[in-house]
Design an enzyme around this catalytic site. Structure first.
Site, mmCIF file in Angstrom:
data_model
loop_
_atom_site.group_PDB
_atom_site.id
_atom_site.type_symbol
_atom_site.label_atom_id
_atom_site.label_comp_id
_atom_site.label_asym_id
_atom_site.label_seq_id
_atom_site.Cartn_x
_atom_site.Cartn_y
_atom_site.Cartn_z
ATOM 1 N N THR A 120 -35.539 51.580 -37.723
ATOM 2 C CA THR A 120 -36.336 51.366 -38.923
ATOM 3 C C THR A 120 -37.086 50.038 -38.867
ATOM 4 O OG1 THR A 120 -36.143 50.875 -41.281
ATOM 5 C CG2 THR A 120 -34.215 50.429 -39.968
ATOM 6 N N TYR A 144 -28.685 48.295 -44.776
ATOM 7 C CA TYR A 144 -29.284 49.425 -44.053
ATOM 8 C C TYR A 144 -29.961 48.924 -42.782
ATOM 9 C CZ TYR A 144 -32.795 52.833 -42.742
ATOM 10 O OH TYR A 144 -33.593 53.683 -42.021
#
Ligand code: UDP
Length: 331
Positions: A120, A144
């Site tokens: 990501t 995350y």
């Protein structure tokens, strides 16, 4: 067995994984979708076979790899919500980090050593205005992003120690939906901008808000790089083909190189649907950087990554078609 090379797709019943299964099938591979269905959808498994399982079940992953003679793994199974990761980091480290370690152990046992893993843009953290290249130091600012960065770090060590080859694909903001209208974004609790705005238009969400209008950006709202999920899926197939030819992999940004603010996205939705999204202004969401836009040139060079569907209009049009089908308007 179909005779086509089989690829295990963890999280293949989820949003990006399902699009990858379709792209794999169209490219002549045989996708084997491995999904716990905790957040995935059984009806999204339309290409290839389905195995119901958790990536933390090492024996089951190992047996699946052996039984289907898997040549490579695409690993999507992960939790991916920034806000939730801030509230419940254990959930993120347990699934995204420990789950990946278990998957890697099963791959070693089964002798499978090629991997394409979803990473990501959140690995970068707070960055100055402008395009972010892979040369930039990773300093994630939420659990995350940190869980994905840890996976990338450990893969670097696994690469040199265990002859594993892996592509880590750093998605920026995945959005849009397949043109068939049969798969798209659907979560029990939706947090992403485009689906939330569309749910508000359809009468499914009463409290749509812009999270922060005091960012140091031209209109005060946060800027992101929105990338169509089908362009992401195609990039995975390109990475897989390179791995099968002996490429060593590495980390690659998948974005467009163009950033849009929350207000610009809402304007694009209004232009497409003919209606303004009702909104309020709320404080910034914890863990959200002001701006995150990819420099995609490394992926362009190595993966021939030229996103064909990632202009905002095409993204919004495909997402709106999916939403109208998946969640008909409440009248
Ligand atoms: N956002 C917003 N309202 C919403 C959902 C998101 O203003 O209902 C903002 C969010 O703060 C961020 C941008 O939209 O600046 C994109 O958020 P999203 O959750 O879609 O993706 P993220 O960048 O967090 O992965």
């Amino acid at each position: 067995m179909s005779g086509q090379p089989a690829v295990l797709v963890t999280g293949g019943a989820g949003y990006i994984g399902a699009h990858a299964c379709k792209a794999l099938a169209e490219a002549g591979f045989s996708p084997v979708c491995y999904d716990s269905l905790e957040t995935g959808h059984r009806e999204f498994v339309r290409w290839g076979t389905f195995v119901h399982g958790d990536i933390r079940d090492q024996a089951k992953v190992r047996e699946t790899l052996r039984q289907h003679q898997i040549v490579a793994v695409m690993h999507f199974a992960a939790f991916s919500l920034v806000g939730e990761s801030v509230a419940d980091p254990q959930k993120y480290y347990q699934n995204n980090l420990a789950g990946t370690l278990t998957l890697l152990a099963a791959m070693r046992e089964a002798g499978c050593n090629r991997l394409v893993v979803s990473s990501t843009g959140a690995v970068y953290g707070e960055v100055p205005s402008g395009l972010v290249s892979e040369a930039r130091e990773c300093k994630p600012i939420n659990p995350y992003g940190a869980s994905k960065w840890m996976v990338e770090r450990l893969l670097a060590d696994y690469r040199s120690a265990y002859d594993l080859t892996a592509f880590c694909l750093r998605y920026f903001n995945a959005c849009g939906a397949d043109e068939s209208g049969s798969i798209g974004e659907r979560r029990k609790s939706e947090t992403h901008l485009i689906p939330r705005a569309m749910m508000a238009l359809q009468g499914h969400l009463a409290d749509f808000a812009i999270f922060g209008d005091d960012y140091p950006t031209p209109d005060g709202t946060a800027i992101r790089d929105y990338i169509h999920v089908t362009d992401l899926a195609d990039a995975h197939v390109s990475a897989l083909r390179l791995l099968l030819k002996g490429h060593k992999g590495g980390s690659f940004n998948l974005g467009t190189g163009s950033g849009f603010s929350v207000r610009q996205v809402l304007a694009a939705i209004a232009a497409e649907t003919g209606r303004e999204v009702p909104r309020t202004i709320m404080p910034r969401r914890p863990g959200d950087p002001a701006e995150l836009v990819a420099d995609p040139s490394r992926a362009r060079r190595t993966l021939d990554f030229l996103p064909a569907r990632s202009d905002l209009r095409t993204i919004v049009r495909s997402a709106w078609a999916w939403h109208q089908k998946a969640h008909p308007r409440i009248s």
